[in-house]
Design an enzyme around this catalytic site. Structure first.
Site, short mmCIF file in Angstrom:
data_model
loop_
_atom_site.label_atom_id
_atom_site.label_comp_id
_atom_site.label_asym_id
_atom_site.label_seq_id
_atom_site.Cartn_x
_atom_site.Cartn_y
_atom_site.Cartn_z
N LYS A 133 0.83 -1.22 0.00
CA LYS A 133 0.00 0.00 0.00
C LYS A 133 0.86 1.25 0.00
O LYS A 133 0.51 2.25 -0.63
CB LYS A 133 -0.95 0.00 1.21
N LYS A 141 -4.85 -10.13 -5.94
CA LYS A 141 -6.13 -10.51 -5.30
C LYS A 141 -7.26 -9.57 -5.77
O LYS A 141 -6.99 -8.44 -6.19
CB LYS A 141 -5.99 -10.50 -3.77
N LYS A 145 -11.18 -4.41 -3.08
CA LYS A 145 -12.20 -3.36 -3.13
C LYS A 145 -11.74 -2.12 -3.87
O LYS A 145 -12.52 -1.42 -4.48
CB LYS A 145 -12.51 -2.88 -1.71
#
Ligand code: TYM
Length: 335
Positions: free
Chosen positions: A112, A197, A200
């Site tokens: 991130k 993956k 969202k």
């Protein structure tokens, strides 16, 4: 009765990955077999750039979707993280037993932080300390088990380490939690990029099935999923390393039908029929969720009431644990 705690970030629209990896199991199994708490972790959603109005909207939508997925407020406790101050109170104490090096080793932090830097945004300090807040979520409730998808395993392991360290230094205070993963569906991959993956926050959205996608959109996304050619041509084989796209479709179908991915692979001679069956299985799995969501949206006062009662119950459970931790670490109780 064992205590179970898990959470979901209101950082985007819930995906099929969230559903198959976590939420479905919370509704079908965990809430009936344990004293279970489920939390919309809005403080965690502040760790990357966010829009305040969107966060408020997504927090209510996420809670509504959890109810629509079958969480029953008379059986489990559903609440919003920021409604219970104990999470932030305990997080600070745990920061005082965690080290900077431990935080920087977290895979999700590295990924991130890199993404934030690529976008030219600063890396918020709270992104670094994110796993400590997550440990506080879990430890505040004397949690025995944390049911999550595979991507959260490292964070739960850190929570274990911090609990053990705190107990050793300051006397027994915390239950040391265990991670539990689903047998299938623990890592649902992006349909367009089967090496990553299904998340969202994916902006393009084509590889991500959202719980509220219309059936036609679900079908389209699945039919356009990337499959792999390579040695063996278009044969349907379950091989995660060599054929990640097909393996992902088989995993999704397995999670929806309860069959084994390898057994399912043996039933297909081509990708076309496999994709059609996956699309229908996903549409059917999500149908009741979409229908119930529409009903619940018509009654926002009901959802607010559930969250109010949930926060009250959660507060009563967390307060004694966090107060004990305050005393154990040496803070003088207020007179
Ligand atoms: P979050 O919001 O990213 O995801 C919620 C749950 O969904 C699982 N999940 C997946 N499972 C399979 N395949 C996928 N593609 C997929 N994507 C997500 C996650 O593993 C998770 O179980 N840090 C957590 C939220 C959190 C939490 C906690 C969880 C905060 N405090 C305490 C447990 C206990 C997170 O970001 O999950």
């Amino acid at each position: 009765m064992k205590r179970v705690f898990s959470g979901v970030q209101p950082s985007g629209h819930l995906t099929l990955g969230n559903y198959l990896g976590a939420v479905r199991r919370w509704a079908a199994v965990e809430q009936h077999q344990a004293d279970a708490l489920f939390c919309v972790v809005d403080l965690h959603a502040l760790t990357v750039e966010h829009d305040p109005a969107r966060l408020r909207r997504l927090t209510r939508q996420t809670a509504t979707l959890l109810l629509a997925s079958g969480l029953a407020p008379d059986v489990c406790t559903l609440f919003v993280q920021s409604h219970v101050d104990e999470h932030a109170r305990l997080s600070y104490l745990l920061e005082c037993v965690a080290t900077d090096g431990e935080m920087r080793r977290m895979i999700q932090y590295k990924e991130k932080a890199r993404r934030q830097q690529e976008r030219g945004a600063g890396v918020r300090l709270s992104l670094l300390t994110y796993p400590v807040l997550m440990a506080a979520d879990v430890l505040a409730y004397a949690t025995d088990e944390v049911p999550v998808g595979e991507d959260q395993k490292q964070h739960v392991e850190l929570a274990r380490t911090l609990a053990e360290r705190f107990n050793q230094r300051y006397g027994h205070t915390f239950v040391v939690p265990k991670v539990t993963l689903p047998r299938v569906g623990a890592r649902v991959m992006n349909l367009q990029e089967p090496g990553s993956k299904m998340g969202k926050s994916d902006v393009s959205g084509q590889g991500v099935v959202r719980l509220l996608d219309e059936p036609e959109v679900v079908r389209q996304k699945v039919m356009r999923a990337v499959t792999d050619s390579g040695p063996g041509g278009r044969q349907v084989e379950y091989d995660r390393a060599e054929r990640p796209g097909v393996a992902n479709l088989l995993d999704i179908l397995a999670a929806c039908t309860g069959e084994e991915p390898v057994t399912l692979a043996g039933k297909y001679t081509g990708y076309g029929q496999l994709k059609k069956d996956v699309a229908e299985a996903v549409v059917e799995a999500l149908r009741p969720v979409r229908e119930r969501h529409a009903e619940l949206c018509a009654d926002p006062a009901y959802v607010d009431g559930v969250l109010r009662a949930g926060a009250e119950r959660a507060r009563a459970m967390a307060r004694p644990v966090v107060d004990t931790a305050y005393r154990a670490i040496g803070l003088l109780p207020a007179a």
